[in-house]
Design a protein around this motif. Structure first.
Motif, PDB file in Angstrom:
ATOM      1  N   PHE A 237       0.844  -1.206   0.000  1.00  0.00           N
ATOM      2  CA  PHE A 237       0.000   0.000   0.000  1.00  0.00           C
ATOM      3  C   PHE A 237       0.874   1.249   0.000  1.00  0.00           C
ATOM      4  O   PHE A 237       0.624   2.193  -0.754  1.00  0.00           O
ATOM      5  CB  PHE A 237      -0.930  -0.011   1.215  1.00  0.00           C
ATOM      6  CG  PHE A 237      -1.785   1.210   1.318  1.00  0.00           C
ATOM      7  CD1 PHE A 237      -2.873   1.383   0.469  1.00  0.00           C
ATOM      8  CD2 PHE A 237      -1.499   2.192   2.250  1.00  0.00           C
ATOM      9  CE1 PHE A 237      -3.662   2.517   0.569  1.00  0.00           C
ATOM     10  CE2 PHE A 237      -2.272   3.327   2.347  1.00  0.00           C
ATOM     11  CZ  PHE A 237      -3.370   3.491   1.503  1.00  0.00           C
ATOM     12  N   GLY A 238       1.900   1.253   0.840  1.00  0.00           N
ATOM     13  CA  GLY A 238       2.817   2.396   0.898  1.00  0.00           C
ATOM     14  C   GLY A 238       3.498   2.617  -0.437  1.00  0.00           C
ATOM     15  O   GLY A 238       3.663   3.764  -0.875  1.00  0.00           O
ATOM     16  N   GLU A 239       3.911   1.557  -1.090  1.00  0.00           N
ATOM     17  CA  GLU A 239       4.546   1.677  -2.396  1.00  0.00           C
ATOM     18  C   GLU A 239       3.563   2.240  -3.415  1.00  0.00           C
ATOM     19  O   GLU A 239       3.909   3.095  -4.237  1.00  0.00           O
ATOM     20  CB  GLU A 239       5.071   0.314  -2.863  1.00  0.00           C
ATOM     21  CG  GLU A 239       5.750   0.311  -4.198  1.00  0.00           C
ATOM     22  CD  GLU A 239       7.032   1.103  -4.232  1.00  0.00           C
ATOM     23  OE1 GLU A 239       7.445   1.466  -5.353  1.00  0.00           O
ATOM     24  OE2 GLU A 239       7.625   1.375  -3.172  1.00  0.00           O
ATOM     25  N   GLY A 240       2.304   1.770  -3.347  1.00  0.00           N
ATOM     26  CA  GLY A 240       1.291   2.295  -4.257  1.00  0.00           C
ATOM     27  C   GLY A 240       1.042   3.775  -4.039  1.00  0.00           C
ATOM     28  O   GLY A 240       0.920   4.551  -4.998  1.00  0.00           O
ATOM     29  N   VAL A 241       0.975   4.176  -2.771  1.00  0.00           N
ATOM     30  CA  VAL A 241       0.785   5.601  -2.449  1.00  0.00           C
ATOM     31  C   VAL A 241       1.968   6.400  -2.952  1.00  0.00           C
ATOM     32  O   VAL A 241       1.803   7.479  -3.540  1.00  0.00           O
ATOM     33  CB  VAL A 241       0.576   5.782  -0.927  1.00  0.00           C
ATOM     34  CG1 VAL A 241       0.654   7.245  -0.535  1.00  0.00           C
ATOM     35  CG2 VAL A 241      -0.754   5.170  -0.510  1.00  0.00           C
ATOM     36  N   ARG A 242       3.160   5.902  -2.736  1.00  0.00           N
ATOM     37  CA  ARG A 242       4.361   6.616  -3.169  1.00  0.00           C
ATOM     38  C   ARG A 242       4.357   6.798  -4.682  1.00  0.00           C
ATOM     39  O   ARG A 242       4.645   7.876  -5.190  1.00  0.00           O
ATOM     40  CB  ARG A 242       5.621   5.850  -2.730  1.00  0.00           C
ATOM     41  CG  ARG A 242       6.923   6.580  -3.038  1.00  0.00           C
ATOM     42  CD  ARG A 242       8.136   5.776  -2.602  1.00  0.00           C
ATOM     43  NE  ARG A 242       8.275   4.521  -3.309  1.00  0.00           N
ATOM     44  CZ  ARG A 242       8.802   4.381  -4.529  1.00  0.00           C
ATOM     45  NH1 ARG A 242       9.230   5.429  -5.180  1.00  0.00           N
ATOM     46  NH2 ARG A 242       8.882   3.204  -5.096  1.00  0.00           N
ATOM     47  N   ARG A 243       4.005   5.762  -5.407  1.00  0.00           N
ATOM     48  CA  ARG A 243       3.965   5.864  -6.865  1.00  0.00           C
ATOM     49  C   ARG A 243       2.864   6.832  -7.318  1.00  0.00           C
ATOM     50  O   ARG A 243       3.046   7.573  -8.276  1.00  0.00           O
ATOM     51  CB  ARG A 243       3.737   4.489  -7.490  1.00  0.00           C
ATOM     52  CG  ARG A 243       4.965   3.617  -7.427  1.00  0.00           C
ATOM     53  CD  ARG A 243       4.747   2.329  -8.141  1.00  0.00           C
ATOM     54  NE  ARG A 243       5.933   1.486  -8.061  1.00  0.00           N
ATOM     55  CZ  ARG A 243       6.011   0.271  -8.559  1.00  0.00           C
ATOM     56  NH1 ARG A 243       4.961  -0.247  -9.170  1.00  0.00           N
ATOM     57  NH2 ARG A 243       7.110  -0.419  -8.451  1.00  0.00           N
TER      58      ARG A 243
ATOM     59  N   PRO B  90       1.818  12.420 -10.540  1.00  0.00           N
ATOM     60  CA  PRO B  90       1.410  13.758 -10.983  1.00  0.00           C
ATOM     61  C   PRO B  90       2.593  14.664 -11.234  1.00  0.00           C
ATOM     62  O   PRO B  90       2.558  15.485 -12.131  1.00  0.00           O
ATOM     63  CB  PRO B  90       0.551  14.281  -9.855  1.00  0.00           C
ATOM     64  CG  PRO B  90       0.031  13.061  -9.190  1.00  0.00           C
ATOM     65  CD  PRO B  90       1.111  12.038  -9.340  1.00  0.00           C
ATOM     66  N   LYS B  91       3.654  14.547 -10.456  1.00  0.00           N
ATOM     67  CA  LYS B  91       4.833  15.382 -10.674  1.00  0.00           C
ATOM     68  C   LYS B  91       5.419  15.086 -12.040  1.00  0.00           C
ATOM     69  O   LYS B  91       5.799  15.979 -12.774  1.00  0.00           O
ATOM     70  CB  LYS B  91       5.887  15.154  -9.592  1.00  0.00           C
ATOM     71  CG  LYS B  91       5.494  15.707  -8.251  1.00  0.00           C
ATOM     72  CD  LYS B  91       6.591  15.458  -7.244  1.00  0.00           C
ATOM     73  CE  LYS B  91       6.192  15.949  -5.879  1.00  0.00           C
ATOM     74  NZ  LYS B  91       7.192  15.637  -4.882  1.00  0.00           N
ATOM     75  N   ARG B  92       5.458  13.868 -12.418  1.00  0.00           N
ATOM     76  CA  ARG B  92       5.990  13.489 -13.722  1.00  0.00           C
ATOM     77  C   ARG B  92       5.063  14.000 -14.820  1.00  0.00           C
ATOM     78  O   ARG B  92       5.502  14.479 -15.837  1.00  0.00           O
ATOM     79  CB  ARG B  92       6.156  11.976 -13.827  1.00  0.00           C
ATOM     80  CG  ARG B  92       7.307  11.449 -13.014  1.00  0.00           C
ATOM     81  CD  ARG B  92       7.457   9.973 -13.239  1.00  0.00           C
ATOM     82  NE  ARG B  92       8.507   9.452 -12.403  1.00  0.00           N
ATOM     83  CZ  ARG B  92       8.708   8.178 -12.177  1.00  0.00           C
ATOM     84  NH1 ARG B  92       7.910   7.286 -12.722  1.00  0.00           N
ATOM     85  NH2 ARG B  92       9.693   7.777 -11.410  1.00  0.00           N
ATOM     86  N   ARG B  93       3.766  13.907 -14.591  1.00  0.00           N
ATOM     87  CA  ARG B  93       2.817  14.386 -15.584  1.00  0.00           C
ATOM     88  C   ARG B  93       2.940  15.898 -15.761  1.00  0.00           C
ATOM     89  O   ARG B  93       2.863  16.416 -16.857  1.00  0.00           O
ATOM     90  CB  ARG B  93       1.401  14.019 -15.174  1.00  0.00           C
ATOM     91  CG  ARG B  93       1.099  12.554 -15.390  1.00  0.00           C
ATOM     92  CD  ARG B  93      -0.341  12.260 -15.100  1.00  0.00           C
ATOM     93  NE  ARG B  93      -0.582  10.821 -15.209  1.00  0.00           N
ATOM     94  CZ  ARG B  93      -1.563  10.183 -14.627  1.00  0.00           C
ATOM     95  NH1 ARG B  93      -2.429  10.844 -13.882  1.00  0.00           N
ATOM     96  NH2 ARG B  93      -1.714   8.900 -14.775  1.00  0.00           N
ATOM     97  N   LYS B  94       3.146  16.588 -14.626  1.00  0.00           N
ATOM     98  CA  LYS B  94       3.293  18.037 -14.719  1.00  0.00           C
ATOM     99  C   LYS B  94       4.525  18.369 -15.531  1.00  0.00           C
ATOM    100  O   LYS B  94       4.501  19.254 -16.366  1.00  0.00           O
ATOM    101  CB  LYS B  94       3.407  18.668 -13.327  1.00  0.00           C
ATOM    102  CG  LYS B  94       2.099  18.741 -12.601  1.00  0.00           C
ATOM    103  CD  LYS B  94       2.303  19.413 -11.258  1.00  0.00           C
ATOM    104  CE  LYS B  94       1.009  19.427 -10.463  1.00  0.00           C
ATOM    105  NZ  LYS B  94       1.198  19.990  -9.130  1.00  0.00           N
ATOM    106  N   ARG B  95       5.559  17.668 -15.328  1.00  0.00           N
ATOM    107  CA  ARG B  95       6.787  17.932 -16.071  1.00  0.00           C
ATOM    108  C   ARG B  95       6.570  17.673 -17.553  1.00  0.00           C
ATOM    109  O   ARG B  95       6.980  18.451 -18.400  1.00  0.00           O
ATOM    110  CB  ARG B  95       7.928  17.088 -15.533  1.00  0.00           C
ATOM    111  CG  ARG B  95       8.409  17.558 -14.188  1.00  0.00           C
ATOM    112  CD  ARG B  95       9.593  16.750 -13.733  1.00  0.00           C
ATOM    113  NE  ARG B  95       9.974  17.160 -12.390  1.00  0.00           N
ATOM    114  CZ  ARG B  95      10.758  16.476 -11.600  1.00  0.00           C
ATOM    115  NH1 ARG B  95      11.262  15.331 -12.018  1.00  0.00           N
ATOM    116  NH2 ARG B  95      11.049  16.915 -10.412  1.00  0.00           N
TER     117      ARG B  95
END
Length: 149
Positions: free
Chosen positions: A110-116, A121-126
């Motif tokens: 779950f933590g890994e999923g949240v982290r991803r 969104p940061k990657r999408r913004k870029r």
């Protein structure tokens, strides 16, 4: 002396010589038997202490063997206890895995999923920023071309 007497005398002398010849080996055999008796006596005198020492060694060895039997029984008991402990440790590990391990794996996933999810969104913004900048550059270049005409 008659011929019969002479023959009897010769026969008697022959018998004496024969007895004398037989007596020599018998006397030697008597000496050998005396030596054998002395040897047996010496062997008897020397083997009695050896046998007594051997008896003591056997008694000590039997005592050590009885101690070894006790040690073997103790090792067998320890081995049985080790088997029980190993089984209990396996059960404890299985219980720990079922109660704590599975939820921990799920929490980590779950933590890994949240982290991803947070990173996406940061990657999408870029990417979108790059796309916007490229589009803006095209628009400005088109405007520049229009102005020049």
């Amino acid at each position: 002396m008659t011929l019969g007497q002479i023959a009897g005398l010769i026969a008697a002398l022959a018998a004496v010589v024969l007895v004398a010849l037989c007596a020599v080996p018998l006397l030697k055999l008597g000496g050998v038997l005396d030596e054998v008796r002395k040897t047996v006596r010496d062997v008897d005198e020397s083997t009695v202490p050896i046998l007594e020492e051997l008896k003591g060694t056997v008694v000590i060895t039997n005592g050590e063997i009885s101690k070894l039997d006790q040690v073997i029984e103790d090792i067998h008991t320890i081995s049985e206890h080790g088997t029980v402990v190993t089984g209990q440790a396996a059960q404890l590990a299985q219980t720990f895995t079922q109660t704590v391990g599975t939820p921990m794996v799920k929490a980590a996933a779950f933590g890994e999923g949240v982290r991803r999810t947070i990173r996406r969104p940061k990657r999408r913004k870029r990417r979108s920023q790059i796309d916007n900048e490229a589009a803006a550059a095209e628009v400005s270049s088109v405007d520049n071309i229009d102005r020049q005409k």
